[in-house]
Design a protein around this motif. Structure first.
Motif, mmCIF file in Angstrom:
data_model
loop_
_atom_site.group_PDB
_atom_site.id
_atom_site.type_symbol
_atom_site.label_atom_id
_atom_site.label_comp_id
_atom_site.label_asym_id
_atom_site.label_seq_id
_atom_site.Cartn_x
_atom_site.Cartn_y
_atom_site.Cartn_z
ATOM 1 N N THR A 1 0.961 -1.370 0.053
ATOM 2 C CA THR A 1 0.021 0.033 -0.096
ATOM 3 C C THR A 1 0.521 1.382 -0.247
ATOM 4 O O THR A 1 0.601 2.221 -0.668
ATOM 5 C CB THR A 1 -0.755 0.000 1.141
ATOM 6 N N PHE A 2 2.005 0.905 0.575
ATOM 7 C CA PHE A 2 2.967 1.924 0.549
ATOM 8 C C PHE A 2 3.367 2.724 -0.306
ATOM 9 O O PHE A 2 3.678 4.246 -1.155
ATOM 10 C CB PHE A 2 3.658 2.465 1.832
ATOM 11 N N LEU A 3 4.065 1.455 -1.031
ATOM 12 C CA LEU A 3 4.325 1.990 -2.520
ATOM 13 C C LEU A 3 3.204 2.075 -3.628
ATOM 14 O O LEU A 3 3.819 2.807 -4.775
ATOM 15 C CB LEU A 3 5.327 0.661 -3.408
ATOM 16 N N SER A 4 1.800 2.396 -3.612
ATOM 17 C CA SER A 4 2.106 2.142 -4.846
ATOM 18 C C SER A 4 0.990 3.784 -4.098
ATOM 19 O O SER A 4 0.523 4.945 -4.978
ATOM 20 C CB SER A 4 0.206 1.239 -4.617
ATOM 21 N N GLU A 5 0.377 4.130 -3.185
ATOM 22 C CA GLU A 5 -0.200 4.851 -2.250
ATOM 23 C C GLU A 5 0.854 6.620 -2.366
ATOM 24 O O GLU A 5 0.892 7.228 -3.393
ATOM 25 C CB GLU A 5 -0.529 4.912 -1.093
ATOM 26 N N ALA B 1 -4.136 14.970 -2.111
ATOM 27 C CA ALA B 1 -4.659 15.617 -0.280
ATOM 28 C C ALA B 1 -3.547 16.753 -0.184
ATOM 29 O O ALA B 1 -3.891 17.617 0.805
ATOM 30 C CB ALA B 1 -3.844 14.407 0.301
ATOM 31 N N ALA B 2 -2.462 16.782 -0.935
ATOM 32 C CA ALA B 2 -0.598 17.592 -0.499
ATOM 33 C C ALA B 2 -2.157 18.776 -1.382
ATOM 34 O O ALA B 2 -1.857 20.055 -0.212
ATOM 35 C CB ALA B 2 0.112 17.204 -1.369
ATOM 36 N N ILE B 3 -2.608 18.732 -2.025
ATOM 37 C CA ILE B 3 -2.986 20.053 -3.315
ATOM 38 C C ILE B 3 -4.713 20.411 -1.895
ATOM 39 O O ILE B 3 -4.592 21.933 -2.096
ATOM 40 C CB ILE B 3 -3.726 20.210 -4.118
ATOM 41 N N LEU B 4 -4.967 20.126 -2.015
ATOM 42 C CA LEU B 4 -5.836 20.371 -1.490
ATOM 43 C C LEU B 4 -5.099 20.892 0.516
ATOM 44 O O LEU B 4 -6.621 21.621 1.065
ATOM 45 C CB LEU B 4 -7.313 19.423 -0.847
ATOM 46 N N ALA B 5 -4.921 20.637 1.196
ATOM 47 C CA ALA B 5 -4.503 21.162 1.893
ATOM 48 C C ALA B 5 -3.455 21.870 2.233
ATOM 49 O O ALA B 5 -4.109 22.733 3.062
ATOM 50 C CB ALA B 5 -2.837 19.391 2.443
ATOM 51 N N MET B 6 -3.057 22.515 0.811
ATOM 52 C CA MET B 6 -2.719 24.053 0.530
ATOM 53 C C MET B 6 -4.013 24.537 0.434
ATOM 54 O O MET B 6 -3.598 26.158 0.745
ATOM 55 C CB MET B 6 -2.286 23.889 -0.767
ATOM 56 N N CYS C 1 1.066 7.824 4.386
ATOM 57 C CA CYS C 1 0.946 8.352 3.030
ATOM 58 C C CYS C 1 0.511 9.680 2.599
ATOM 59 O O CYS C 1 0.878 10.760 2.904
ATOM 60 C CB CYS C 1 1.228 7.960 2.127
ATOM 61 N N THR C 2 -0.935 9.558 3.756
ATOM 62 C CA THR C 2 -1.804 10.824 3.488
ATOM 63 C C THR C 2 -1.234 11.626 4.530
ATOM 64 O O THR C 2 -1.607 12.946 4.044
ATOM 65 C CB THR C 2 -3.396 10.453 3.965
ATOM 66 N N THR C 3 -0.880 11.440 5.879
ATOM 67 C CA THR C 3 -0.398 12.636 6.583
ATOM 68 C C THR C 3 1.134 13.301 6.255
ATOM 69 O O THR C 3 1.328 14.462 6.523
ATOM 70 C CB THR C 3 0.188 11.735 7.503
ATOM 71 N N ALA C 4 2.264 12.507 5.598
ATOM 72 C CA ALA C 4 2.900 12.588 4.599
ATOM 73 C C ALA C 4 2.430 14.180 3.936
ATOM 74 O O ALA C 4 3.174 15.337 3.348
ATOM 75 C CB ALA C 4 3.921 12.163 4.516
ATOM 76 N N ALA C 5 1.826 13.366 2.981
ATOM 77 C CA ALA C 5 0.664 14.399 1.799
ATOM 78 C C ALA C 5 0.175 15.999 2.439
ATOM 79 O O ALA C 5 0.828 16.710 1.811
ATOM 80 C CB ALA C 5 -0.438 13.394 1.311
ATOM 81 N N VAL C 6 -0.429 15.663 3.071
ATOM 82 C CA VAL C 6 -1.104 17.133 4.278
ATOM 83 C C VAL C 6 -0.173 17.730 4.683
ATOM 84 O O VAL C 6 0.080 18.862 4.181
ATOM 85 C CB VAL C 6 -1.863 16.180 4.955
#
Length: 228
Positions: free
Chosen positions: A15-19, A28-33, A186-191
Motif C-alpha cells: 500500500t505504501f509503495l502504491s499510494e 491530498a497535498a493540493i487540497l491541504a494547501m 502517506c496521507t499525513t505526509a502529503a497533508v
C-alpha cells in the motif's frame, strides 16, 4: 491463510509503495494547501481506510465464492500482472510532474465551477458552528470534498485490486491493519508536506520499487503451497 504479521507486512509495503506519489496523494497535498489541514486529513483518511476495509472484506469473501486454489492462483497472477504494470509505468514515465499537474488542473477546474467555494464554506461553517460545532467540524463541505475525491479516486485502482487479492490469500485483519497504517503515513505526509513534498517524489523510482515488490510477492505466492 497466512499470519496477521505476514498479512500486515505485505499490506503495509504494498500500500505504501502504491499510494506514495499516487493521484490521491497529490490530491491530498493540493487540497491541504487550500483548505484547513485537519478537515482534508480527516476526509482523505476516512475515504482511504473505508476503501481498504471494503477491499479486504471482498477479498475475505472470495474464497467462499471460489475455491481457495483458484483464489490463490488469481492472486499470484495479480501480483505478477501489477508488478509488470508498475515496471512498465516506471520505464515509460515521461515526467514526474505530469500527474501532479493533471490533478492540480482537475481541482482548479472544480474550484472554478464552484466559484468562491472556499469563502462561502467559511461563512457557512461559522453560521453552523453555533448550532452544531461537532458535526460542522467533521462533516463540512471540505471534509466531503476530500472524502469523495479520494474514495472515487481509489475505486478500481491498482492498490484496491491488489488489496482484494492480498486479503483473499493472507490474514484479512493483518491486511486491513497494514493498509490502514500505510494510508495514515502517506496521507499525513502529503497533508503536512504539501505540494513541495509531492513535487520532489520521483514517480519513476516509486513505480519501479512497487513493481519489484509485486513480482517478489508473486514469486512467493507461486512457491507457496495452496492451503485447503
Amino acid at each position: 491463510m497466512g499470519s496477521i504479521v505476514q498479512g500486515f507486512t505485505k499490506s503495509l509495503a504494498m500500500t505504501f509503495l502504491s499510494e506514495i506519489g499516487d493521484k490521491t496523494f497529490f490530491a491530498a497535498a493540493i487540497l491541504a494547501m487550500r483548505y484547513p489541514r485537519r478537515l482534508v486529513l480527516a476526509g482523505c483518511l476516512t475515504a482511504l481506510i473505508v476503501m481498504t476495509i471494503l477491499s479486504a472484506l471482498v477479498g475475505m469473501a472470495a474464497p467462499n465464492l471460489i475455491s481457495r486454489k483458484w483464489t490463490h492462483h488469481i492472486t499470484t497472477l495479480l501480483f505478477f500482472g501489477f508488478g509488470l504494470w508498475s515496471l512498465w509505468d516506471g520505464f515509460r514515465e515521461e515526467g514526474d510532474s505530469e500527474e501532479l499537474a493533471e490533478v492540480e488542473a482537475e481541482l482548479d477546474s472544480d474550484l472554478k465551477k464552484g466559484g468562491s467555494t472556499k469563502e462561502n464554506s467559511k461563512v457557512e461553517d461559522e453560521q453552523k458552528k453555533q448550532k452544531r460545532p461537532f458535526l460542522t467540524q467533521f462533516f463540512s463541505p471540505i471534509f466531503l470534498k476530500a472524502f469523495s475525491i479520494n474514495f472515487f479516486g481509489e475505486w478500481g485502482d491498482k492498490s484496491q485490486l491488489a488489496t482484494i487479492g492480498l486479503a483473499a490469500d493472507e490474514n484479512p485483519l493483518g491486511v486491513i491493519l497494514g493498509g490502514t497504517v500505510a494510508q495514515i503515513l502517506c496521507t499525513t505526509a502529503a497533508v503536512i508536506g504539501g505540494k513541495s513534498l509531492a513535487s520532489q517524489i520521483s514517480e519513476r523510482i516509486v513505480a519501479l520499487s512497487g513493481g519489484i515488490l509485486f513480482i517478489v510477492f508473486g514469486i512467493q505466492s507461486f512457491l507457496s503451497p495452496v492451503e485447503p
